[in-house]
Design a protein around this motif. Structure first.
Motif, PDB file in Angstrom:
ATOM      1  N   ALA A 154       0.982  -1.056  -0.024  1.00  0.00           N
ATOM      2  CA  ALA A 154      -0.124   0.050   0.145  1.00  0.00           C
ATOM      3  C   ALA A 154       0.725   1.252  -0.128  1.00  0.00           C
ATOM      4  CB  ALA A 154      -0.834   0.121   1.189  1.00  0.00           C
ATOM      5  N   LEU A 155       0.398   2.368  -0.521  1.00  0.00           N
ATOM      6  CA  LEU A 155       0.955   3.457  -0.592  1.00  0.00           C
ATOM      7  C   LEU A 155       0.223   4.645   0.307  1.00  0.00           C
ATOM      8  CD1 LEU A 155       3.183   5.435  -1.960  1.00  0.00           C
ATOM      9  CD2 LEU A 155       1.375   6.037  -3.651  1.00  0.00           C
ATOM     10  N   ALA A 156       0.989   5.219   1.069  1.00  0.00           N
ATOM     11  CA  ALA A 156       0.254   6.261   1.973  1.00  0.00           C
ATOM     12  C   ALA A 156      -0.194   7.475   1.305  1.00  0.00           C
ATOM     13  CB  ALA A 156       1.180   6.591   3.233  1.00  0.00           C
ATOM     14  N   VAL A 157      -1.122   7.951   1.430  1.00  0.00           N
ATOM     15  CA  VAL A 157      -1.666   9.064   0.596  1.00  0.00           C
ATOM     16  C   VAL A 157      -2.656   9.704   1.406  1.00  0.00           C
ATOM     17  CG1 VAL A 157      -3.185   9.734  -1.356  1.00  0.00           C
ATOM     18  CG2 VAL A 157      -1.800   7.537  -1.522  1.00  0.00           C
ATOM     19  N   ARG A 191       9.067   3.532  -7.934  1.00  0.00           N
ATOM     20  CA  ARG A 191       9.100   5.044  -7.315  1.00  0.00           C
ATOM     21  C   ARG A 191       8.415   6.082  -8.286  1.00  0.00           C
ATOM     22  NH1 ARG A 191      13.650   7.655  -3.715  1.00  0.00           N
ATOM     23  NH2 ARG A 191      12.782   9.536  -3.466  1.00  0.00           N
ATOM     24  N   GLU A 192       8.586   5.584  -9.518  1.00  0.00           N
ATOM     25  CA  GLU A 192       8.439   6.797 -10.766  1.00  0.00           C
ATOM     26  C   GLU A 192       6.988   6.597 -10.813  1.00  0.00           C
ATOM     27  OE1 GLU A 192       9.035   7.335 -15.454  1.00  0.00           O
ATOM     28  OE2 GLU A 192      10.008   5.597 -14.598  1.00  0.00           O
ATOM     29  N   TRP A 193       6.336   5.606 -10.676  1.00  0.00           N
ATOM     30  CA  TRP A 193       4.797   5.205 -10.765  1.00  0.00           C
ATOM     31  C   TRP A 193       4.155   6.165  -9.655  1.00  0.00           C
ATOM     32  CZ3 TRP A 193       1.627   3.417  -7.065  1.00  0.00           C
ATOM     33  CH2 TRP A 193       0.358   3.247  -7.392  1.00  0.00           C
ATOM     34  N   ALA A 194       4.946   5.803  -8.152  1.00  0.00           N
ATOM     35  CA  ALA A 194       4.212   6.340  -7.179  1.00  0.00           C
ATOM     36  C   ALA A 194       4.370   8.012  -7.106  1.00  0.00           C
ATOM     37  CB  ALA A 194       4.646   5.560  -5.894  1.00  0.00           C
ATOM     38  N   ALA A 195       5.477   8.463  -7.611  1.00  0.00           N
ATOM     39  CA  ALA A 195       5.716   9.950  -7.647  1.00  0.00           C
ATOM     40  C   ALA A 195       4.690  10.674  -8.461  1.00  0.00           C
ATOM     41  CB  ALA A 195       7.235  10.287  -8.232  1.00  0.00           C
ATOM     42  N   GLY A 196       4.164   9.945  -9.578  1.00  0.00           N
ATOM     43  CA  GLY A 196       2.968  10.397 -10.287  1.00  0.00           C
ATOM     44  C   GLY A 196       1.710  10.340 -10.011  1.00  0.00           C
ATOM     45  N   PHE A 197       1.311   9.328  -9.110  1.00  0.00           N
ATOM     46  CA  PHE A 197       0.123   8.839  -8.715  1.00  0.00           C
ATOM     47  C   PHE A 197      -0.612  10.183  -7.925  1.00  0.00           C
ATOM     48  CE2 PHE A 197      -2.907   7.295  -5.431  1.00  0.00           C
ATOM     49  CZ  PHE A 197      -3.545   6.477  -6.479  1.00  0.00           C
ATOM     50  N   ARG A 198      -1.747  10.576  -8.314  1.00  0.00           N
ATOM     51  CA  ARG A 198      -2.427  11.507  -7.994  1.00  0.00           C
ATOM     52  C   ARG A 198      -4.000  11.049  -7.468  1.00  0.00           C
ATOM     53  NH1 ARG A 198       1.776  12.990  -8.251  1.00  0.00           N
ATOM     54  NH2 ARG A 198       2.442  14.881  -9.442  1.00  0.00           N
ATOM     55  N   GLY A 199      -4.086   9.979  -6.983  1.00  0.00           N
ATOM     56  CA  GLY A 199      -5.347   9.692  -6.574  1.00  0.00           C
ATOM     57  C   GLY A 199      -5.839   9.976  -5.016  1.00  0.00           C
ATOM     58  N   GLN A 200      -6.856   9.597  -4.690  1.00  0.00           N
ATOM     59  CA  GLN A 200      -7.091   9.758  -3.148  1.00  0.00           C
ATOM     60  C   GLN A 200      -7.052   8.361  -2.554  1.00  0.00           C
ATOM     61  OE1 GLN A 200      -7.914  12.994  -1.977  1.00  0.00           O
ATOM     62  NE2 GLN A 200      -6.998  13.122  -3.991  1.00  0.00           N
ATOM     63  N   PRO A 201      -7.102   8.586  -1.083  1.00  0.00           N
ATOM     64  CA  PRO A 201      -7.029   7.291  -0.458  1.00  0.00           C
ATOM     65  C   PRO A 201      -8.226   6.501  -0.409  1.00  0.00           C
ATOM     66  CG  PRO A 201      -7.141   9.394   1.055  1.00  0.00           C
ATOM     67  CD  PRO A 201      -6.927   9.934  -0.399  1.00  0.00           C
ATOM     68  N   THR A 202      -8.143   5.310  -0.641  1.00  0.00           N
ATOM     69  CA  THR A 202      -9.261   4.354  -0.615  1.00  0.00           C
ATOM     70  C   THR A 202      -9.601   3.675   0.628  1.00  0.00           C
ATOM     71  OG1 THR A 202      -8.048   2.908  -1.499  1.00  0.00           O
ATOM     72  CG2 THR A 202      -9.185   4.150  -3.200  1.00  0.00           C
ATOM     73  N   THR A 203      -8.540   3.698   1.643  1.00  0.00           N
ATOM     74  CA  THR A 203      -8.817   2.914   2.740  1.00  0.00           C
ATOM     75  C   THR A 203      -8.074   3.676   3.907  1.00  0.00           C
ATOM     76  OG1 THR A 203      -8.734   0.775   3.907  1.00  0.00           O
ATOM     77  CG2 THR A 203      -6.645   1.493   2.444  1.00  0.00           C
ATOM     78  N   GLN A 204      -8.530   3.655   5.008  1.00  0.00           N
ATOM     79  CA  GLN A 204      -7.933   4.022   6.351  1.00  0.00           C
ATOM     80  C   GLN A 204      -6.982   3.010   6.756  1.00  0.00           C
ATOM     81  OE1 GLN A 204      -8.930   7.049   7.767  1.00  0.00           O
ATOM     82  NE2 GLN A 204      -9.878   7.352   5.668  1.00  0.00           N
ATOM     83  N   ILE A 205      -5.951   3.585   7.642  1.00  0.00           N
ATOM     84  CA  ILE A 205      -5.056   2.832   8.051  1.00  0.00           C
ATOM     85  C   ILE A 205      -5.229   2.506   9.418  1.00  0.00           C
ATOM     86  CG2 ILE A 205      -2.305   2.859   8.525  1.00  0.00           C
ATOM     87  CD1 ILE A 205      -2.077   4.842   6.459  1.00  0.00           C
ATOM     88  N   ASP A 206      -5.545   1.091   9.719  1.00  0.00           N
ATOM     89  CA  ASP A 206      -5.493   0.564  11.048  1.00  0.00           C
ATOM     90  C   ASP A 206      -4.294  -0.264  11.374  1.00  0.00           C
ATOM     91  OD1 ASP A 206      -5.957  -0.950  13.318  1.00  0.00           O
ATOM     92  OD2 ASP A 206      -8.258  -1.600  12.608  1.00  0.00           O
ATOM     93  N   GLU A 207      -3.369   0.266  12.487  1.00  0.00           N
ATOM     94  CA  GLU A 207      -2.292  -0.091  12.932  1.00  0.00           C
ATOM     95  C   GLU A 207      -2.672  -1.608  13.184  1.00  0.00           C
ATOM     96  OE1 GLU A 207      -1.864   0.427  17.546  1.00  0.00           O
ATOM     97  OE2 GLU A 207      -1.209   2.203  16.435  1.00  0.00           O
TER      98      GLU A 207
END
Length: 282
Positions: free
Chosen positions: A11-14, A44-60
């Motif tokens: 997952a990518l933090a957004v 890393r190149e893909w993630a740098a260009g990602f502009r989407g919104q979060p789709t899930t909350q982070i539960d520790e």
């Protein structure tokens, strides 16, 4: 950029949440967290260009180790002057290297089983390799780092120091769960100075260790240059970079981990881990 192992998926933090990478990338990158490191430059190149919104909350409770199956795990001993002094040992002339076996890796909030003996804590900054490194110069070393995470070099001191020489460092530091890392991996560009971060740990609410990584004898680039002069460093390898003073074994009286303890471990700019301990039958 911050990446997570969220319920076993990459997952990518957004913003204030996260996105599932396999879904967001249309399958370009797999859900398997470990599989991203051999593809690190492309990811890393893909993630740098990602502009989407979060789709899930982070539960520790869903967070696992951001590098769950490292090919190799290196650790550096006596890398802070005050720690060498409390151990009564001379400062090393070159990095003192041992290993923690990969099966000892666990997540940032897991319960850890205490084996018989004397189990100690050691907060550490952990560097994760993102690009194969062979005979790397010091001034090029950061180019081979995917990111940084928080680590604990848990150690069962009785086995670790058992004779005859050499002492059983690798075994005493490799019980199941003795290499917790997390809660995320943070890329070096996220830090004002990745060579100087505060780190520390608290045991049941009491500060036990606190220092800055700028106090290390050998910096991350120097460690990578030394290791890569001997053998290749592989994408997804972990390097535990050493612990500062304040370990339980060096205190009088000793303060070791027990089943009632909570161990909180943190590094500035990355976050904190929390661990509880359970006993095993003798």
């Amino acid at each position: 950029m911050r990446i997570l192992n969220l319920a076993g998926r990459l997952a990518l933090a957004v913003a204030d949440g996260a996105v599932d990478v396999e879904t967001a990338s249309g399958g370009r990158f797999a859900a398997d967290v470990q599989a991203v490191y051999p593809q690190w430059a492309e990811f890393r190149e893909w993630a740098a260009g990602f502009r989407g919104q979060p789709t899930t909350q982070i539960d520790e409770n869903d967070l696992g180790a951001p590098v769950p199956r490292p090919p190799q795990v290196f650790a550096i001993g006596l890398n802070y002057r005050e720690h060498a002094e409390e151990a009564g040992l001379d400062l090393p002339e070159r990095p003192m290297v041992f290993t923690k076996f990969p099966a000892s890796v666990t997540g940032p909030y897991d319960d850890i089983t205490l084996p018989p003996g004397s189990v100690d804590f050691e907060v550490e900054l952990v560097a994760v390799i993102g690009r194969r490194a062979e005979h790397v110069r010091v001034d090029e070393a950061w180019q081979h780092v995917a990111g940084l995470t928080v680590g604990q070099d848990l150690s069962e001191r009785e086995l670790q120091t058992a004779g005859p020489d050499p002492a059983q460092f690798n075994m005493g530091k490799s019980f199941a769960g003795f290499a917790p890392i997390g809660p995320c991996l943070v890329t070096p560009d996220e830090f004002r100075d990745p060579d100087d971060l505060e780190l520390g740990c608290l045991l049941t609410g009491t500060q036990m260790q606190k220092a800055r990584t700028g106090d290390m004898i050998f910096s991350i680039p120097q460690i990578i240059a030394f290791l890569s002069s001997v053998l290749p460093l592989l994408p997804g390898d972990l390097i535990f970079t050493g612990t500062p003073s304040g370990i339980g074994w060096a205190r009088e009286p000793k303060r070791l981990l027990g089943p009632a303890d909570e161990l909180v471990t943190y590094v500035e700019g990355i976050g904190e881990m929390r661990h509880h301990f359970v006993t095993t039958a003798r």
